[in-house]
Design a protein around this motif. Sequence first.
Motif, PDB file in Angstrom:
ATOM      1  N   SER A 450       1.100  -1.121  -0.046  1.00  0.00           N
ATOM      2  CA  SER A 450       0.044  -0.433  -0.490  1.00  0.00           C
ATOM      3  C   SER A 450       0.671   1.654   0.216  1.00  0.00           C
ATOM      4  O   SER A 450       1.819   1.497   0.356  1.00  0.00           O
ATOM      5  CB  SER A 450      -0.837   0.018   0.962  1.00  0.00           C
ATOM      6  OG  SER A 450      -0.144  -0.046   2.398  1.00  0.00           O
ATOM      7  N   HIS A 451       0.025   2.416  -0.765  1.00  0.00           N
ATOM      8  CA  HIS A 451       0.405   3.385  -0.609  1.00  0.00           C
ATOM      9  C   HIS A 451       1.836   3.949  -1.418  1.00  0.00           C
ATOM     10  O   HIS A 451       3.444   4.167  -1.066  1.00  0.00           O
ATOM     11  CB  HIS A 451       0.568   4.636   0.671  1.00  0.00           C
ATOM     12  CG  HIS A 451      -0.593   4.266   1.838  1.00  0.00           C
ATOM     13  ND1 HIS A 451      -1.500   4.621   0.837  1.00  0.00           N
ATOM     14  CD2 HIS A 451      -1.084   3.155   2.738  1.00  0.00           C
ATOM     15  CE1 HIS A 451      -2.019   4.351   2.291  1.00  0.00           C
ATOM     16  NE2 HIS A 451      -2.147   3.688   1.944  1.00  0.00           N
ATOM     17  N   ASN A 452       2.277   3.036  -2.339  1.00  0.00           N
ATOM     18  CA  ASN A 452       3.354   3.529  -3.398  1.00  0.00           C
ATOM     19  C   ASN A 452       2.634   3.811  -4.263  1.00  0.00           C
ATOM     20  O   ASN A 452       2.151   4.570  -4.714  1.00  0.00           O
ATOM     21  CB  ASN A 452       4.020   2.085  -3.762  1.00  0.00           C
ATOM     22  CG  ASN A 452       5.097   1.493  -2.386  1.00  0.00           C
ATOM     23  OD1 ASN A 452       6.101   2.300  -1.994  1.00  0.00           O
ATOM     24  ND2 ASN A 452       4.135   0.122  -1.546  1.00  0.00           N
ATOM     25  N   LEU A 473      -3.504  -3.019  -1.822  1.00  0.00           N
ATOM     26  CA  LEU A 473      -2.781  -2.447  -2.650  1.00  0.00           C
ATOM     27  C   LEU A 473      -3.108  -1.228  -3.019  1.00  0.00           C
ATOM     28  O   LEU A 473      -3.034  -0.210  -3.775  1.00  0.00           O
ATOM     29  CB  LEU A 473      -2.813  -2.704  -4.249  1.00  0.00           C
ATOM     30  CG  LEU A 473      -2.577  -4.309  -4.624  1.00  0.00           C
ATOM     31  CD1 LEU A 473      -3.375  -4.993  -5.528  1.00  0.00           C
ATOM     32  CD2 LEU A 473      -1.365  -5.056  -4.288  1.00  0.00           C
ATOM     33  N   THR A 474      -3.800  -0.966  -1.538  1.00  0.00           N
ATOM     34  CA  THR A 474      -4.235   0.518  -1.563  1.00  0.00           C
ATOM     35  C   THR A 474      -3.048   2.079  -1.722  1.00  0.00           C
ATOM     36  O   THR A 474      -2.212   1.489  -1.514  1.00  0.00           O
ATOM     37  CB  THR A 474      -5.028   0.851   0.246  1.00  0.00           C
ATOM     38  OG1 THR A 474      -5.438   0.259   0.882  1.00  0.00           O
ATOM     39  CG2 THR A 474      -5.520   1.555   0.702  1.00  0.00           C
ATOM     40  N   GLY A 475      -3.535   3.157  -2.089  1.00  0.00           N
ATOM     41  CA  GLY A 475      -3.168   3.806  -2.452  1.00  0.00           C
ATOM     42  C   GLY A 475      -1.544   3.445  -3.588  1.00  0.00           C
ATOM     43  O   GLY A 475      -0.326   4.016  -3.053  1.00  0.00           O
ATOM     44  N   GLY A 500      -8.328  -0.014  -2.293  1.00  0.00           N
ATOM     45  CA  GLY A 500      -8.642   0.964  -2.491  1.00  0.00           C
ATOM     46  C   GLY A 500      -7.907   2.639  -3.019  1.00  0.00           C
ATOM     47  O   GLY A 500      -6.531   2.328  -3.267  1.00  0.00           O
ATOM     48  N   ASN A 501      -8.138   3.443  -3.147  1.00  0.00           N
ATOM     49  CA  ASN A 501      -7.626   4.889  -3.910  1.00  0.00           C
ATOM     50  C   ASN A 501      -6.438   4.411  -4.890  1.00  0.00           C
ATOM     51  O   ASN A 501      -5.155   4.744  -4.797  1.00  0.00           O
ATOM     52  CB  ASN A 501      -7.137   5.338  -3.242  1.00  0.00           C
ATOM     53  CG  ASN A 501      -7.077   6.666  -2.282  1.00  0.00           C
ATOM     54  OD1 ASN A 501      -8.617   6.988  -2.317  1.00  0.00           O
ATOM     55  ND2 ASN A 501      -6.206   7.192  -1.719  1.00  0.00           N
ATOM     56  N   ASN A 502      -6.633   3.755  -5.947  1.00  0.00           N
ATOM     57  CA  ASN A 502      -6.388   3.444  -7.254  1.00  0.00           C
ATOM     58  C   ASN A 502      -7.509   3.688  -8.234  1.00  0.00           C
ATOM     59  O   ASN A 502      -7.727   2.974  -8.765  1.00  0.00           O
ATOM     60  CB  ASN A 502      -6.235   1.741  -7.415  1.00  0.00           C
ATOM     61  CG  ASN A 502      -4.898   0.895  -6.455  1.00  0.00           C
ATOM     62  OD1 ASN A 502      -3.530   1.585  -7.234  1.00  0.00           O
ATOM     63  ND2 ASN A 502      -5.316   1.040  -5.244  1.00  0.00           N
ATOM     64  N   LYS A 518     -16.577   2.003  -2.844  1.00  0.00           N
ATOM     65  CA  LYS A 518     -15.846   1.157  -1.764  1.00  0.00           C
ATOM     66  C   LYS A 518     -14.255   2.143  -1.699  1.00  0.00           C
ATOM     67  O   LYS A 518     -13.589   2.043  -0.501  1.00  0.00           O
ATOM     68  CB  LYS A 518     -15.386   0.014  -1.992  1.00  0.00           C
ATOM     69  CG  LYS A 518     -16.700  -1.136  -2.320  1.00  0.00           C
ATOM     70  CD  LYS A 518     -17.052  -1.735  -0.554  1.00  0.00           C
ATOM     71  CE  LYS A 518     -18.332  -2.787  -0.636  1.00  0.00           C
ATOM     72  NZ  LYS A 518     -18.363  -2.969   0.613  1.00  0.00           N
ATOM     73  N   SER A 519     -14.151   2.907  -3.005  1.00  0.00           N
ATOM     74  CA  SER A 519     -13.016   3.927  -2.685  1.00  0.00           C
ATOM     75  C   SER A 519     -12.633   4.656  -1.494  1.00  0.00           C
ATOM     76  O   SER A 519     -11.666   4.288  -1.408  1.00  0.00           O
ATOM     77  CB  SER A 519     -12.095   4.412  -3.967  1.00  0.00           C
ATOM     78  OG  SER A 519     -12.961   5.286  -3.869  1.00  0.00           O
ATOM     79  N   ASN A 520     -13.564   4.466  -1.341  1.00  0.00           N
ATOM     80  CA  ASN A 520     -13.535   5.807   0.283  1.00  0.00           C
ATOM     81  C   ASN A 520     -13.212   5.348   1.153  1.00  0.00           C
ATOM     82  O   ASN A 520     -12.832   5.940   2.445  1.00  0.00           O
ATOM     83  CB  ASN A 520     -14.354   6.416   0.208  1.00  0.00           C
ATOM     84  CG  ASN A 520     -14.409   7.640  -1.240  1.00  0.00           C
ATOM     85  OD1 ASN A 520     -13.596   8.069  -1.630  1.00  0.00           O
ATOM     86  ND2 ASN A 520     -15.720   8.365  -1.362  1.00  0.00           N
ATOM     87  N   SER A 521     -13.354   4.061   1.278  1.00  0.00           N
ATOM     88  CA  SER A 521     -13.570   3.075   2.318  1.00  0.00           C
ATOM     89  C   SER A 521     -11.972   3.110   2.603  1.00  0.00           C
ATOM     90  O   SER A 521     -11.266   2.327   2.065  1.00  0.00           O
ATOM     91  CB  SER A 521     -14.600   1.553   2.686  1.00  0.00           C
ATOM     92  OG  SER A 521     -14.318   0.941   1.536  1.00  0.00           O
ATOM     93  N   MET A 522     -11.420   2.650   3.859  1.00  0.00           N
ATOM     94  CA  MET A 522     -10.532   1.808   4.376  1.00  0.00           C
ATOM     95  C   MET A 522      -9.821   0.377   3.581  1.00  0.00           C
ATOM     96  O   MET A 522      -8.913   0.290   2.954  1.00  0.00           O
ATOM     97  CB  MET A 522      -9.828   2.078   5.373  1.00  0.00           C
ATOM     98  CG  MET A 522      -9.569   3.294   6.288  1.00  0.00           C
ATOM     99  SD  MET A 522      -7.664   3.849   4.964  1.00  0.00           S
ATOM    100  CE  MET A 522      -6.938   2.602   5.901  1.00  0.00           C
ATOM    101  N   VAL A 523     -10.955  -0.666   3.760  1.00  0.00           N
ATOM    102  CA  VAL A 523     -10.919  -1.446   3.733  1.00  0.00           C
ATOM    103  C   VAL A 523     -11.960  -1.842   2.582  1.00  0.00           C
ATOM    104  O   VAL A 523     -13.625  -1.903   2.522  1.00  0.00           O
ATOM    105  CB  VAL A 523     -10.940  -2.730   4.363  1.00  0.00           C
ATOM    106  CG1 VAL A 523     -11.131  -3.798   3.774  1.00  0.00           C
ATOM    107  CG2 VAL A 523      -9.863  -1.927   5.535  1.00  0.00           C
TER     108      VAL A 523
HETATM  109  C1  LIG Z   1      -7.561   8.045  -0.310  1.00  0.00           C
HETATM  110  O1  LIG Z   1      -7.071   9.307  -0.824  1.00  0.00           O
HETATM  111  C2  LIG Z   1      -7.295  10.799   0.329  1.00  0.00           C
HETATM  112  C3  LIG Z   1      -6.881  11.763  -0.530  1.00  0.00           C
HETATM  113  O2  LIG Z   1      -5.449  11.178  -0.529  1.00  0.00           O
HETATM  114  C4  LIG Z   1      -7.376  10.017   1.222  1.00  0.00           C
HETATM  115  O3  LIG Z   1      -7.904  10.811   2.203  1.00  0.00           O
HETATM  116  C5  LIG Z   1      -8.650   9.182   1.562  1.00  0.00           C
HETATM  117  O4  LIG Z   1      -8.106   8.499   3.071  1.00  0.00           O
HETATM  118  C6  LIG Z   1      -7.673   8.225   0.645  1.00  0.00           C
HETATM  119  N1  LIG Z   1      -8.485   6.331   1.070  1.00  0.00           N
HETATM  120  C7  LIG Z   1      -7.119   5.564   2.108  1.00  0.00           C
HETATM  121  C8  LIG Z   1      -8.420   4.396   1.610  1.00  0.00           C
HETATM  122  O5  LIG Z   1      -6.253   5.627   1.773  1.00  0.00           O
END
Ligand SMILES: *[C@@H]1O[C@H](CO)[C@@H](O)[C@H](O)[C@H]1NC(C)=O
Length: 926
Positions: A450-452, A473-475, A500-502, A518-523
């Motif tokens: 995640s977060h790469n 694979l988030t972010g 999420g966040n892809n 779903k992409s707004n939720s963490m999981v």
């Molecule tokens: C997705 O990105 C937004 C803005 O960068 C952030 O606020 C949100 O927490 C992120 N969501 C996840 C699941 O990481």
Amino acid sequence: MASRWLLLLLLGVAGCGGGVLQVQGQVDSLGFISIDCGLPGETGYADNTTKLWYTPDAGYTDAGTNRNISPEYQARKSWRNVRSFPDGVRNCYTLRSLVFGLKYLIRAMFMHGNYDGVKMWPIFDIHIGVNYWQTVNITDGDMPVIAEIITVISGESVQVCLVNTGSGTPFISSLEVRPLKNKLYPQSDASQALVLVARANIGSDKSIRYPDDPHDRIWIKLPTGYGWSPISTTYEVQNDVNDVFEAPSAVTQTGVTSINSSRPIFFTQDAQPNGNAKDLVPGYVFMMYMAELQLLPSNALRQFYIKLNGKLWNTKTLGLKYLETTVMYNEKPDYASHQYIFSLEATTNSTLPPIVNALEIFSAVPTTGISTAAQEVSAMTTIKDKYQVKKSWMGDPCAPTNYAWKGLHCSYAVSTPPTIKGLNLSSSGLSGNISSSFASLKGLQYLDLSHNNLTGSIPDALSQLSLLTLLDLTGNQLSGSIPSGLLRRTQDESLTLRYGNNTNLCSNGNSCQLAKKKSNSMVAVYVAVPVFLVLMVVLLSVLICMRRKKQGIITNSVRPQNEVINRNGHTSLQLENRRFTYSELEAITNGFQRVIGRGGFGKVYDGFLEDGTQVAVKLLSESSNQGVQEFLAEAQTLAKIHHKNLVSLFGYCKERECMALVYEYMSEGALDKHLRGRDNNTRTLTWKQRLLIAMESAQGLEYLHKGCNPPFIHRDVKTSNILLNAKLEAKIGDFGLLKAFNNDCDTHVSTARVIGTPGYLDPEYNATFQLTNKSDVFSFGVVLLEIVTGKPPLLNDPEPMSIIQWTRQRLARGNIEGVVDTRMHGDHDVNGVWRVADTALKCTAQAAEQRPSMTEVVALLHECLELEAARNHMNAGFYTAGSGGNVDGYGGYATGMLTNVSQSSSAFEMEHLGRVPTMSTGPAVR
Ligand SMILES: *[C@@H]1O[C@H](CO)[C@@H](O)[C@H](O)[C@H]1NC(C)=O
Ligand SMILES: *[C@@H]1O[C@H](CO)[C@@H](O)[C@H](O)[C@H]1NC(C)=O
Ligand SMILES: *[C@@H]1O[C@H](CO)[C@@H](O)[C@H](O)[C@H]1NC(C)=O
Ligand SMILES: *[C@@H]1O[C@H](CO)[C@@H](O)[C@H](O)[C@H]1NC(C)=O
Ligand SMILES: *[C@@H]1O[C@H](CO)[C@@H](O)[C@H](O)[C@H]1NC(C)=O
Ligand SMILES: *[C@@H]1O[C@H](CO)[C@@H](O)[C@H](O)[C@H]1NC(C)=O
Ligand SMILES: *[C@@H]1O[C@H](CO)[C@@H](O)[C@H](O)[C@H]1NC(C)=O
């Protein structure tokens, strides 16, 4: 001499694995590696004293910085620079192009020279591979410390690691690797290495190293002691025929005696606690070299005892031979004492005082630490290189436990290699696509990426990680849709997938709304499947496949079997071979008289054609309805394919109830009988015969995989299907399960039921029912192991175990002799056996993509055969262990080679070395 050169080059640089191993030429023509650490630039230099070529260290490590020692310490001519490792706990040098299973002397030197200008001397540990080597204690800026280890290498490379233990920055000045014959220093074996404490050239004011010692040991001068008088000769001093240390004459030509025969010679050595386990004192090994240097008159006698701490060390009194070295040593490390006091005392009958010429002292360190499984190491290395991971990942990923790589979670078992069960690369600045190497970490339970900045699509191969329960694979910037395999895993809830966040992932189709929502939720755990989409994709690919297959039919001469054979098997078979009638077969086999074999399809009979050619007639038994298809498949296929390493078909019979195949006769039967040797009449196959058989059957398989169009998978490779003719030539038989697959479109053949033979079955096939030619490679690996060990594929001793596990366990401990078939009575080249065993283990890798192709296997075996031929030609093998009975090994070669290089440089000046601390902890003389 030329063939030796060639052989040495083969062994040193390429070996049997040469085709695969394409590293920079680290090893020189002597098999030496000499590195000047911290030397800038790309070119090296020839050392003035030894004439050996020293190279910069850039190709050996990617960590640390080059530093120059302070001017005030530069008076000495050598060691002007160091490599210093201010970052990371463990930093390593990788020494490549070594010979698996060979014994090496590895020497590191540390000359601080106040390179950092702070005049603080560090203390740090060094490791060899995953094992502790010793603690380096720098006590003076001007005093080089020597660390030397004699160890057996269980790989084609080894790492020397400097470990920061919190007492200053590790650094290194030079690193040297010298191969030794395996019979030398027998106390060093796969589970124990020898760490040098002292090595003294007694009675001389010259230190000796290469070229006077072809193994480039450094014998430090120890000219006098209280009560000693020097003695020397100009004649060459020989070594005994059973000698296993090969002390050079330049060292044994000098010695000391006590000043008179009533006075003993004393040495003391204090046991030093091992830096690794602070209060544990290691075991010590001593070698005392003695040779008579005077031609004694008949009334003179030099006879003495050696006592250790007051007790007789050698059981008998010592009488020496003129100009021949006697070595006294302990075979097992001595743990008995905190101080070792040796005294050499003349017997009452002796008219002359005791003599001693050289001395070595080692401490024993265990090398039983197990490294991470090779395929996981290579996957992690690929990952590290691809993403340029900045976590100072160095050395073995999991071992030793305290130095496992950051972000890795390993699981450790007692006797098996550690495996990686978790990998957390969250927020590690990764970019590029997701490497398929992640899918090679078969034990992975969680993978956090995640977060790469990862891009591209998600590889479906990740779904094959059967233990994986969390994939994050988030972010990232991943695109495409979620692969079906992963979807299935999330559906049956065996996997939690976070993505999420892809923003580009799954951006069209129904599924993607879900993803976005779903992409707004963490999981975001995937629940619904885009069934329609997946179905469409599958249908489309099937259609494309079918089209390609159709085209294939037009161009290929062999049609897929299922088109040719209907249920009854009575179709328009068009075989090119002779067609026999039942009565002809009756005549040929003399009324089906002699059964020579029994297969799944029926019996095999001995017979003779009209012209006297002996044949084998395989008759399909009436009861075996099941086999009709396979039987006809075999007939159909064999009629078309011809290769010297595939059993050939003379003809067939297909009338009424009779179905039979007529083959060439293989008089020596199947390979398994020869390997198991239950039958007293069968002679044991020699190593060379075994190699030839392996090579020939590999060629047969390679032909099926590569030479046929379409290619074939044999599907039942095993030793009972490898047949031998009168000349012991191997041919692969039993093509009943042979299957064609079309390379263009499908890379595998799916089968409904598991076929093949237990013990030989590809684990991936077992799990997926998908066959590839790598399934044959797996089975062939098992065949190779049987050839090396003489054991069946499944062992029962003491508990059920596959031959693969059995071999891996032993090889992990470096125990090659423990796996070799004892019926060969040691008449084999250890290196060749290592290579074949190693090839076999590569073939039996869990993951199909890590297995070599049959073409690669053929190449590897071919090189092994060349080595064996060279060995037989010389009637002596290099690097041969005790079993080979070879006395003409590496050292003899080196000496012969170098007679013309330099006689003058025999003096390795002490000035060059300074006071050597290893000696200051070494023996004290009294
Ligand atoms: C997705 O990105 C937004 C803005 O960068 C952030 O606020 C949100 O927490 C992120 N969501 C996840 C699941 O990481
Ligand atoms: C080696 O010898 C050459 C020429 O004699 C000399 O210039 C050089 O400084 C020497 N190098 C070392 C390291 O002693
Ligand atoms: C390092 O050497 C010094 C001087 O011999 C000694 O006092 C010290 O105890 C040594 N330290 C270790 C960790 O061995
Ligand atoms: C030999 O050594 C003994 C004991 O140290 C001494 O008494 C004796 O005088 C010595 N003999 C000679 C010949 O030096
Ligand atoms: C010393 O010589 C005597 C007489 O020759 C002999 O009996 C004795 O065994 C010898 N001692 C040793 C230790 O060799
Ligand atoms: C990975 O490491 C990050 C940061 O250290 C942590 O937040 C996350 O929970 C870890 N992931 C797993 C699966 O343990
Ligand atoms: C991704 O790359 C961009 C630009 O290359 C950079 O600004 C950003 O910080 C990176 N994000 C992560 C999570 O590494």
